[in-house]
Design a protein around this motif. Structure first.
Motif, PDB file in Angstrom:
ATOM      1  N   GLN A   1     -39.454 -71.488 -96.650  1.00 45.96           N
ATOM      2  CA  GLN A   1     -38.324 -72.403 -96.574  1.00 45.96           C
ATOM      3  C   GLN A   1     -38.338 -73.315 -95.357  1.00 45.96           C
ATOM      4  O   GLN A   1     -37.867 -74.448 -95.428  1.00 45.96           O
ATOM      5  CB  GLN A   1     -37.012 -71.600 -96.574  1.00 45.96           C
ATOM      6  CG  GLN A   1     -36.748 -70.888 -97.892  1.00 45.96           C
ATOM      7  CD  GLN A   1     -35.555 -69.968 -97.794  1.00 45.96           C
ATOM      8  OE1 GLN A   1     -34.417 -70.403 -97.899  1.00 45.96           O
ATOM      9  NE2 GLN A   1     -35.797 -68.693 -97.601  1.00 45.96           N
TER      10      GLN A   1
ATOM     11  N   LYS B   1     -45.999 -73.202 -96.097  1.00 48.02           N
ATOM     12  CA  LYS B   1     -45.437 -72.956 -97.416  1.00 48.02           C
ATOM     13  C   LYS B   1     -46.510 -72.529 -98.412  1.00 48.02           C
ATOM     14  O   LYS B   1     -46.315 -71.593 -99.206  1.00 48.02           O
ATOM     15  CB  LYS B   1     -44.727 -74.216 -97.924  1.00 48.02           C
ATOM     16  CG  LYS B   1     -43.466 -74.591 -97.154  1.00 48.02           C
ATOM     17  CD  LYS B   1     -42.868 -75.876 -97.693  1.00 48.02           C
ATOM     18  CE  LYS B   1     -41.677 -76.342 -96.884  1.00 48.02           C
ATOM     19  NZ  LYS B   1     -40.504 -75.466 -97.025  1.00 48.02           N
TER      20      LYS B   1
ATOM     21  N   TYR C   1     -34.381 -70.508-103.914  1.00 50.28           N
ATOM     22  CA  TYR C   1     -35.281 -71.497-103.303  1.00 50.28           C
ATOM     23  C   TYR C   1     -36.564 -71.623-104.114  1.00 50.28           C
ATOM     24  O   TYR C   1     -37.122 -72.713-104.254  1.00 50.28           O
ATOM     25  CB  TYR C   1     -35.604 -71.112-101.862  1.00 50.28           C
ATOM     26  CG  TYR C   1     -36.375 -72.193-101.135  1.00 50.28           C
ATOM     27  CD1 TYR C   1     -35.704 -73.311-100.637  1.00 50.28           C
ATOM     28  CD2 TYR C   1     -37.748 -72.122-100.995  1.00 50.28           C
ATOM     29  CE1 TYR C   1     -36.399 -74.327 -99.990  1.00 50.28           C
ATOM     30  CE2 TYR C   1     -38.449 -73.137-100.352  1.00 50.28           C
ATOM     31  CZ  TYR C   1     -37.764 -74.236 -99.859  1.00 50.28           C
ATOM     32  OH  TYR C   1     -38.459 -75.247 -99.233  1.00 50.28           O
TER      33      TYR C   1
END
Length: 575
Positions: free
Chosen positions: A168, A175, A204
């Motif tokens: 995140q 990521k 998410y």
């Protein structure tokens, strides 16, 4: 000759500041900016918001410095320099707004202040996420490697929290590595899906399904979501409740072929839960799935058909399927798709055919709809496919036109008889139901006399519900043919089985069913059939049933005990 002039070596660049030095500089700058911003008179409302953000940041930075392992966390090596840069920009804005001679223009300054507020909000959010995850309070050694098999749930849970934290608030490389680690975890340990649903931020993960996200992240996110929804009820429910169905359908509609396949797999898994199936209409999913069935890859096609099958159990969606033209597509796939696609298509058609006359007519009106089912029945060796096809044909047989076709098809009737002799109990039940309902010619009934022994054996089964009745009805239909009655009584094993069902002590079979079959055997008045029944002991059992006033027993006994055979009955009973 003069020697060449030698340039002095360039000075070494100063080493970059350490993470600790950066944090100290941020702390100093925040302590300066908070009182300094109070003195700014212009754009007071905007500066009040910025000052609130600075106060929140100061609290977060203080909490970070109190964490025992904050300096080891690689995320802060990016976050803190970015925050320091933002604070320097705020310092510049503060100087400009405090300088009466500086006049950049009101709208431009408002825009600059709003941008600064946005940067501060994002960095506050990232720091807050990092603090709430708890990763700063653990040694970095735990964070970097995936816990091995048999690790404590606490270690695995912490590892998952760390992965989602990196996912995140890290840069693109952070990521990507976090997604790769998450996929590795889900692939290596099926049970980890539940923990990911509980400890990770699945919302998410769903957010990353947006096609505007970095392509590699979208691909990894679709893979992770597909694994989660296929793993268990908890993780599937979590993805659905976080809004995963809509983005997955958008990917099926507009994504690359590889993404379409994974997304279709996920949608099939989500809609397998009947509590989720209704939502497919809310996202316009019916038309999307039908289009994939028409033009998608083999894998995407199979999963799309599976999803259509899942949602076809919902009445409102069945109407949409008919209106959107799903039925001709499903009929086409009965003979053109892969074996798995054919099975799912047959299953869906069986569901639709059992839903009412309108759906049956739509199926029969398609190009050779019934013929395609019969062809698949003949070609398939998969018992699940055969079951779905038989259920579809059984429902369609309620239509007069379909019943005529089926009743006159000798090859189909012979295949039903073979299934009764060799199939599993479910297939035998459906096949017997069809035989009981069809208006077969005597020739076709005679052609399958060999299955009567298997039918009698089935009549002893207590499961599935209703099997004894349909078997008895099928036998009564077949015994309308004289040659079949003779064949049955010649088969000593079958005859004894039938007679033993009449025994009042045999509680497995309701007596009305063997009584109906015995009456059918005697229906033509054949003395030979009567003699065989008497010799097998039917008279005594019928007499006992008559004494107990069992419905149908007295009539059967009267038909069996004709005047010409009274002496035989008496002698046989005494013996």
């Amino acid at each position: 000759m003069h020697p060449a002039t030698v340039s002095p070596p360039p000075p070494n660049p100063p080493p970059p500041p350490t993470t600790t030095q950066t944090l100290d500089e941020i702390t100093t700058l925040l302590c300066h900016l908070l009182p300094y911003s109070l003195s700014v008179k212009s754009f007071s409302t905007r500066w009040q918001i910025i000052r609130s953000k600075l106060a929140t940041l100061k609290s977060s930075i203080s909490e970070i410095s109190d964490s025992p392992h904050w300096s080891e966390n690689p995320l802060l090596q990016t976050l803190l320099p970015n925050l320091l840069s933002t604070l320097h920009r705020v310092q510049t804005l503060c100087d400009q707004c405090s300088d009466p001679s500086f006049n950049p223009g009101k709208l431009l300054m408002q825009s600059d202040l709003d941008m600064a507020t946005g940067w501060l909000s994002k960095q506050i959010q990232d720091l807050d996420l990092l603090l709430r995850s708890g990763v700063l309070r653990q040694s970095n050694a735990i964070v970097l490697s995936q816990p091995g098999p048999g690790s404590a749930k606490e270690d695995l849970g912490f590892y998952i929290k760390d992965l989602f934290t990196r996912l995140q608030i890290g840069g693109i490389e952070f990521k990507k590595k976090a997604m790769e680690s998450l996929l590795q975890l889900l692939s290596d340990d099926e049970k980890s899906a539940s923990l990911v649903a509980r400890e990770g931020n699945v919302g998410y993960l769903v957010h990353l399904l947006d096609l505007n996200t970095h392509p590699s992240l979208v691909e990894h996110a679709v893979s992770a979501v597909s694994i989660l929804v296929s793993a268990n009820d908890l993780s599937r429910k979590c993805v659905f409740e976080e809004g995963g169905l809509g983005p997955l359908l958008r990917i099926i509609e507009s994504g690359s072929m590889g993404l379409k396949e994974k997304a279709a797999m996920a949608v099939e898994a989500i809609t397998a839960d009947s509590d989720n199936a209704w939502a497919i209409s809310a996202y316009g999913g019916v038309s999307i799935l039908i289009e994939v069935c028409k033009s998608g890859s083999i894998a995407a096609q199979s999963h799309a058909v599976g999803a259509i099958r899942n949602v076809s159990t919902v009445e409102d969606i069945r109407v949409s399927l008919a209106e959107e033209g799903a039925i001709p597509v499903l009929v086409q796939l009965l003979n053109s798709g892969t074996a798995l696609t054919q099975e799912k298509s047959a299953n869906c058609i069986a569901i639709l055919a059992s839903s009412g006359e309108n759906f049956r007519e739509l199926i029969l009106l398609q190009d050779k709809g019934l013929q395609r089912l019969l062809q698949l029945l003949h070609e398939s060796s998969n018992s699940d496919t055969v079951e779905h096809v038989l259920r579809a044909i059984y429902s369609l047989s309620a239509s007069e036109s379909a019943s005529r076709v089926l009743s006159s098809s000798t090859s189909f009737i012979i295949q039903l008889a073979e299934i009764i002799k060799q199939g599993n109990i479910v297939l035998q039940h459906i096949s017997a139901s069809l035989l009981a309902n069809l208006s077969m010619s005597d020739g076709n009934k005679g052609a399958i006399s060999g299955c009567m022994g298997s039918l009698l054996k089935l009549m002893e089964s207590v499961k599935p519900d209703g099997i004894q009745e349909v078997v008895a009805n099928a036998l009564v239909s077949l015994l309308a043919v004289r040659s079949n009655r003779k064949d049955l009584v010649r088969d000593e094993k079958s005859l004894m089985r039938l007679v033993q069902m009449l025994d009042p002590r045999n509680e497995l079979v309701s007596k009305k069913f063997p009584l109906a079959v015995v009456s059918a055997v005697m229906g033509g008045g054949s003395q030979g059939c009567r003699k065989k029944l008497v010799a097998a002991g039917a008279y005594g059992y019928l007499q006992r049933l008559t004494e107990r006033e069992v419905a149908g027993a007295k009539k059967a006994l009267q038909r069996l005990s004709g005047n010409r055979l009274k002496s035989i009955f008496s002698r046989t009973w005494r013996e």
